[in-house]
Structure formats: structure tokens, C-alpha cells
Scaffold this active site. Structure first.
Site, mmCIF file in Angstrom:
data_model
loop_
_atom_site.group_PDB
_atom_site.id
_atom_site.type_symbol
_atom_site.label_atom_id
_atom_site.label_comp_id
_atom_site.label_asym_id
_atom_site.label_seq_id
_atom_site.Cartn_x
_atom_site.Cartn_y
_atom_site.Cartn_z
ATOM 1 N N ARG A 256 -11.730 79.694 62.291
ATOM 2 C CA ARG A 256 -12.481 79.245 61.110
ATOM 3 C C ARG A 256 -11.953 79.929 59.836
ATOM 4 O O ARG A 256 -11.857 79.330 58.775
ATOM 5 C CB ARG A 256 -13.979 79.538 61.255
ATOM 6 C CG ARG A 256 -14.673 78.619 62.231
ATOM 7 C CD ARG A 256 -16.190 78.763 62.161
ATOM 8 N NE ARG A 256 -16.738 78.289 60.894
ATOM 9 C CZ ARG A 256 -17.002 77.017 60.618
ATOM 10 N NH1 ARG A 256 -16.755 76.082 61.510
ATOM 11 N NH2 ARG A 256 -17.520 76.688 59.452
ATOM 12 N N ASN B 222 -23.860 79.093 53.032
ATOM 13 C CA ASN B 222 -22.448 79.073 53.422
ATOM 14 C C ASN B 222 -21.868 80.481 53.485
ATOM 15 O O ASN B 222 -22.246 81.355 52.702
ATOM 16 C CB ASN B 222 -21.642 78.219 52.431
ATOM 17 C CG ASN B 222 -22.107 76.774 52.456
ATOM 18 O OD1 ASN B 222 -22.780 76.356 53.391
ATOM 19 N ND2 ASN B 222 -21.757 76.012 51.437
ATOM 20 N N ASP C 127 -18.496 80.814 53.252
ATOM 21 C CA ASP C 127 -17.242 80.794 52.472
ATOM 22 C C ASP C 127 -17.512 81.385 51.080
ATOM 23 O O ASP C 127 -18.653 81.694 50.734
ATOM 24 C CB ASP C 127 -16.671 79.361 52.379
ATOM 25 C CG ASP C 127 -17.575 78.400 51.607
ATOM 26 O OD1 ASP C 127 -17.983 78.743 50.474
ATOM 27 O OD2 ASP C 127 -17.870 77.291 52.117
ATOM 28 N N HIS D 210 -26.521 83.767 54.859
ATOM 29 C CA HIS D 210 -26.002 83.820 56.234
ATOM 30 C C HIS D 210 -24.755 84.681 56.379
ATOM 31 O O HIS D 210 -24.024 84.530 57.355
ATOM 32 C CB HIS D 210 -25.737 82.391 56.744
ATOM 33 C CG HIS D 210 -26.996 81.600 56.987
ATOM 34 N ND1 HIS D 210 -27.018 80.252 57.209
ATOM 35 C CD2 HIS D 210 -28.295 82.003 57.036
ATOM 36 C CE1 HIS D 210 -28.287 79.843 57.385
ATOM 37 N NE2 HIS D 210 -29.061 80.886 57.274
ATOM 38 N N CYS E 203 -19.431 96.419 63.150
ATOM 39 C CA CYS E 203 -19.522 96.726 64.577
ATOM 40 C C CYS E 203 -20.744 96.020 65.160
ATOM 41 O O CYS E 203 -21.820 96.026 64.560
ATOM 42 C CB CYS E 203 -19.620 98.232 64.767
ATOM 43 S SG CYS E 203 -19.891 98.661 66.498
ATOM 44 N N CYS F 50 -23.052 99.553 66.393
ATOM 45 C CA CYS F 50 -23.641 100.501 65.430
ATOM 46 C C CYS F 50 -23.704 99.931 64.011
ATOM 47 O O CYS F 50 -24.203 100.589 63.104
ATOM 48 C CB CYS F 50 -22.874 101.830 65.441
ATOM 49 S SG CYS F 50 -21.231 101.728 64.690
ATOM 50 N N CYS G 261 -18.092 104.046 67.735
ATOM 51 C CA CYS G 261 -18.889 103.924 68.974
ATOM 52 C C CYS G 261 -18.211 103.066 70.032
ATOM 53 O O CYS G 261 -18.777 102.832 71.088
ATOM 54 C CB CYS G 261 -20.263 103.349 68.650
ATOM 55 S SG CYS G 261 -20.203 101.589 68.289
ATOM 56 N N PRO H 210 -25.573 62.657 50.793
ATOM 57 C CA PRO H 210 -25.306 61.222 50.983
ATOM 58 C C PRO H 210 -26.107 60.626 52.140
ATOM 59 O O PRO H 210 -26.233 59.402 52.228
ATOM 60 C CB PRO H 210 -23.800 61.159 51.283
ATOM 61 C CG PRO H 210 -23.348 62.550 51.529
ATOM 62 C CD PRO H 210 -24.393 63.500 51.023
ATOM 63 N N ALA I 66 -22.052 65.558 46.730
ATOM 64 C CA ALA I 66 -22.344 66.579 45.720
ATOM 65 C C ALA I 66 -21.248 66.637 44.655
ATOM 66 O O ALA I 66 -21.529 66.873 43.478
ATOM 67 C CB ALA I 66 -22.492 67.944 46.397
HETATM 68 P P1 OAD Z 1 -25.134 71.179 58.267
HETATM 69 O O1 OAD Z 1 -23.779 70.981 58.863
HETATM 70 O O2 OAD Z 1 -26.306 71.263 59.184
HETATM 71 O O3 OAD Z 1 -25.470 69.974 57.272
HETATM 72 C C1 OAD Z 1 -24.558 69.581 56.287
HETATM 73 C C2 OAD Z 1 -25.235 68.547 55.430
HETATM 74 O O4 OAD Z 1 -24.355 68.216 54.383
HETATM 75 C C3 OAD Z 1 -25.595 67.251 56.161
HETATM 76 O O5 OAD Z 1 -26.953 66.909 55.899
HETATM 77 C C4 OAD Z 1 -24.644 66.214 55.524
HETATM 78 O O6 OAD Z 1 -25.263 64.935 55.403
HETATM 79 C C5 OAD Z 1 -24.419 66.823 54.149
HETATM 80 N N1 OAD Z 1 -23.161 66.435 53.498
HETATM 81 C C6 OAD Z 1 -21.987 66.104 54.062
HETATM 82 N N2 OAD Z 1 -21.064 65.874 53.116
HETATM 83 C C7 OAD Z 1 -21.666 66.074 51.917
HETATM 84 C C8 OAD Z 1 -21.239 65.994 50.555
HETATM 85 N N3 OAD Z 1 -19.987 65.674 50.238
HETATM 86 N N4 OAD Z 1 -22.152 66.274 49.586
HETATM 87 C C9 OAD Z 1 -23.424 66.620 49.891
HETATM 88 N N5 OAD Z 1 -23.872 66.705 51.172
HETATM 89 C C10 OAD Z 1 -23.015 66.443 52.160
HETATM 90 O O7 OAD Z 1 -25.037 72.439 57.326
HETATM 91 P P2 OAD Z 1 -26.166 73.411 56.819
HETATM 92 O O8 OAD Z 1 -27.400 72.663 56.475
HETATM 93 O O9 OAD Z 1 -25.535 74.271 55.796
HETATM 94 O O10 OAD Z 1 -25.992 78.810 60.048
HETATM 95 O O11 OAD Z 1 -26.445 74.263 58.107
HETATM 96 C C11 OAD Z 1 -27.352 75.317 58.003
HETATM 97 C C12 OAD Z 1 -26.918 76.437 58.861
HETATM 98 O O12 OAD Z 1 -26.809 76.008 60.198
HETATM 99 C C13 OAD Z 1 -25.543 77.014 58.557
HETATM 100 O O13 OAD Z 1 -25.543 77.944 57.524
HETATM 101 C C14 OAD Z 1 -25.172 77.647 59.843
HETATM 102 C C15 OAD Z 1 -25.605 76.532 60.706
HETATM 103 O O14 OAD Z 1 -25.343 76.372 61.940
HETATM 104 C C16 OAD Z 1 -25.526 79.828 60.752
HETATM 105 O O15 OAD Z 1 -24.382 79.904 61.136
HETATM 106 C C17 OAD Z 1 -26.566 80.857 60.973
#
Ligand code: OAD
Length: 268
Positions: A79, A115, A117, A131, A139, A142, A174, A238, A254
Site C-alpha cells: 500500500r 485517510n 495518506d 485513523h 512497536c 511497547c 522489547c 457519487p 469530489a
Molecule cells: P470506503 O472505501 O468505505 O468508502 C469510500 C466512499 O467513497 C464510497 O462511499 C464511494 O462511493 C465514495 N467515492 C468513490 N469515489 C469517489 C469520488 N471520486 N468522490 C467522492 N466519493 C467517492 O472508505 P471510507 O469511508 O474512508 O479504516 O472507509 C472508512 C474506514 O474504513 C477507513 O478509514 C478504513 C476503512 O476500512 C481503517 O482502516 C480503520
């Protein structure tokens, strides 16, 4: 810019712009969708290549790391390589421009992201990460932060820079395994970041949910808290989400909506 949108969507963008111009305290929550146009797959996208048989939800967990640390570490190495060369898109840039502009107005923008990133920062925004951060390690036992030159972002920017068979790194204090400093499913969010998000959501007049599926809590609950305290909710996505609290839906990418929105607000 507005020409790319349907007339129905232009009306909604104008409604959103009018609302936002009239309000002072805005809380924005971004998710993986805002980085999709930069070429970073979202979490619900099917994985490709080496990882096509795995689901992100099954790898981003403490149990998965305890069971097979090398598998989870390798996935994050992959990733990191995928994300290292990615650049902010017009959505990140528009938010940074709006934040910059707000310094000379009464508006208070709080940008929160799920995000890991750094595209908001690359665009020039100040952002709170709920997140964690893809470019930091710690680690697993620890919790001591871990950084060496092979784990900095620049070590990942060429396609063949990562050897997925390399050994796991262990902590010099550790002997625990080093893991990414990311919040996995079932883990607590960083307390300070969560406090900032909770306060901003509870206090805002408009809450904008951008590119998130609104499936993962506690972040998904921020819109509920905002609504409960009287805020209007705008969603930019979308595709439909389970968020039923939305007052204005801007159903497009977006990277199209946000530049159009700030232009309509008179910021560009
Ligand atoms: P998701 O992958 O669950 O959802 C991404 C969303 O972005 C979806 O609803 C898509 O429809 C939308 N989407 C796709 N392209 C887009 C665009 N060009 N403009 C606007 N929207 C668009 O991602 P998150 O909601 O960020 O957590 O997921 C939440 C968390 O679940 C993440 O931070 C991660 C995850 O698994 C951890 O890793 C703890």
C-alpha cells in the site's frame, strides 16, 4: 467547471454554497473517496494483483497481525508503494484553497480525515487524522515509535524498491514486531484527534461528509452528533450511502463538486 454538472446538480451546488456562505463553523470529514481520483483505491474497491484474494477488512485488524504479521506488514508495504507517488487532486486542492481563504474571513473550518495518506497536507491543508498515518511505524508491543531511513516515504517511491520477502522489523527495546501506526478495526482512535473531531462536529453549523461510505464507526457517528446539535448535513459522494441525515446531496465526484462549490461561494 459547473458546465460538467447536470442542471439539477448545479441547483444543489448553489443551495450548498448559499448555506455555507451564511455559516461560520464548518466541520468536514473526508474518506477514501476523496483520494480515489488521485489513483488510490477505496477500501470497498476489490483489491488487485498480489492481493486480489484478500479483503482490506480482513488484513487491517490486530488479529490478522497477531496471526500472520508478515502478511499484514507486506500488505502495508504494498500500500505504501502504491500511495508514495500519488498527488493531491482538485478536491484536495479546493479544500486547501477554502481553508486558506477562511483565514481572512470569519469562517472556522475543521478538516478531519479517515485517510492515512498525506494528500491533504500535500495540498496545503491542516488536517486531523482519525485513523493514523501510513508513513509512521510503532512497536506492536511497547508502542515506541519506529523510524529508520528505509521506512520513510522516499524509500517507497520506485516500483521495485520493496522486497516483500524481507524479514519483519523488531523493536530495539522489547523485541516486539514493528507495525504501521494505523488504527485497525476494533482499535481505539487517537484520543486527541478524536476529541478535536467530536468537538468540531458537536459545535458546527454545517457538517460536510466527503467520499466516505459512512459505515465505519466511530467516525460515521460524527454526522449524527452534528445533526443532533442542529447542524445541516451535506454529503459529497457519487453513490448513495446509509447516511439518512443528509440535507443536501451532491452526487458526483469530489474532484468535480468541491472546485465548483468553492467557485460558487466566490472563493476562486
Ligand atoms: P470506503 O472505501 O468505505 O468508502 C469510500 C466512499 O467513497 C464510497 O462511499 C464511494 O462511493 C465514495 N467515492 C468513490 N469515489 C469517489 C469520488 N471520486 N468522490 C467522492 N466519493 C467517492 O472508505 P471510507 O469511508 O474512508 O479504516 O472507509 C472508512 C474506514 O474504513 C477507513 O478509514 C478504513 C476503512 O476500512 C481503517 O482502516 C480503520
Amino acid at each position: 467547471m459547473l458546465a460538467e454538472l447536470s442542471s439539477a446538480l448545479i441547483v444543489e451546488v448553489e443551495r450548498a454554497a448559499e448555506l455555507l456562505k451564511a455559516k461560520q463553523r464548518i466541520c468536514l470529514l473526508t474518506g477514501a473517496g476523496i483520494s480515489a481520483e488521485s489513483g488510490i483505491p477505496t477500501f470497498r474497491d476489490k483489491q488487485t494483483g498480489l492481493w486480489e484474494n484478500y479483503r482490506a477488512e480482513d488484513l487491517a485488524t490486530p488479529d490478522a497481525f497477531a496471526r500472520d504479521p508478515k502478511l499484514v506488514w507486506s500488505w502495508y508495504q504494498w500500500r505504501r508503494q502504491l500511495v508514495a507517488s500519488k498527488k493531491p487532486n482538485p478536491a484536495h486542492t479546493a479544500l486547501a484553497q477554502w481553508q486558506y481563504h477562511s483565514q481572512s474571513t470569519n469562517q472556522q473550518l475543521t478538516l478531519i480525515t479517515q485517510n492515512v495518506d498525506d494528500l491533504h497536507e500535500q495540498a496545503g491543508s491542516t488536517v486531523t487524522h482519525l485513523h493514523g498515518n501510513l508513513w509512521r511505524n510503532r512497536c506492536s508491543r511497547c508502542e515506541t515509535p519506529y523510524q529508520n531511513q528505509n521506512s520513510s516515504k522516499s524509500a517507497y517511491d520506485s516500483e521495485d524498491s520493496i522486497d516483500f520477502d524481507e524479514a519483519l522489523i523488531t523493536c530495539q527495546h522489547c523485541d516486539g514486531y514493528i507495525r504501521p501506526d494505523i488504527v485497525w478495526f476494533g482499535e481505539s482512535l487517537p484520543a486527541q484527534a478524536w476529541q478535536i473531531a467530536e468537538d468540531a462536529a458537536a459545535d458546527c453549523e454545517v457538517f460536510i461528509s466527503i467520499g466516505t461510505s459512512s459505515l465505519v464507526y466511530p467516525a460515521a457517528g460524527l454526522a449524527q452528533s452534528a445533526k443532533h446539535n442542529g447542524a445541516k448535513i451535506i454529503e459529497i459522494n457519487p453513490y448513495p450511502t446509509p447516511n439518512t441525515l443528509v440535507d443536501i446531496t451532491l452526487a458526483a465526484k469530489a474532484g468535480v463538486i468541491l472546485p465548483a462549490l468553492i467557485k460558487t461561494m466566490g472563493i476562486l
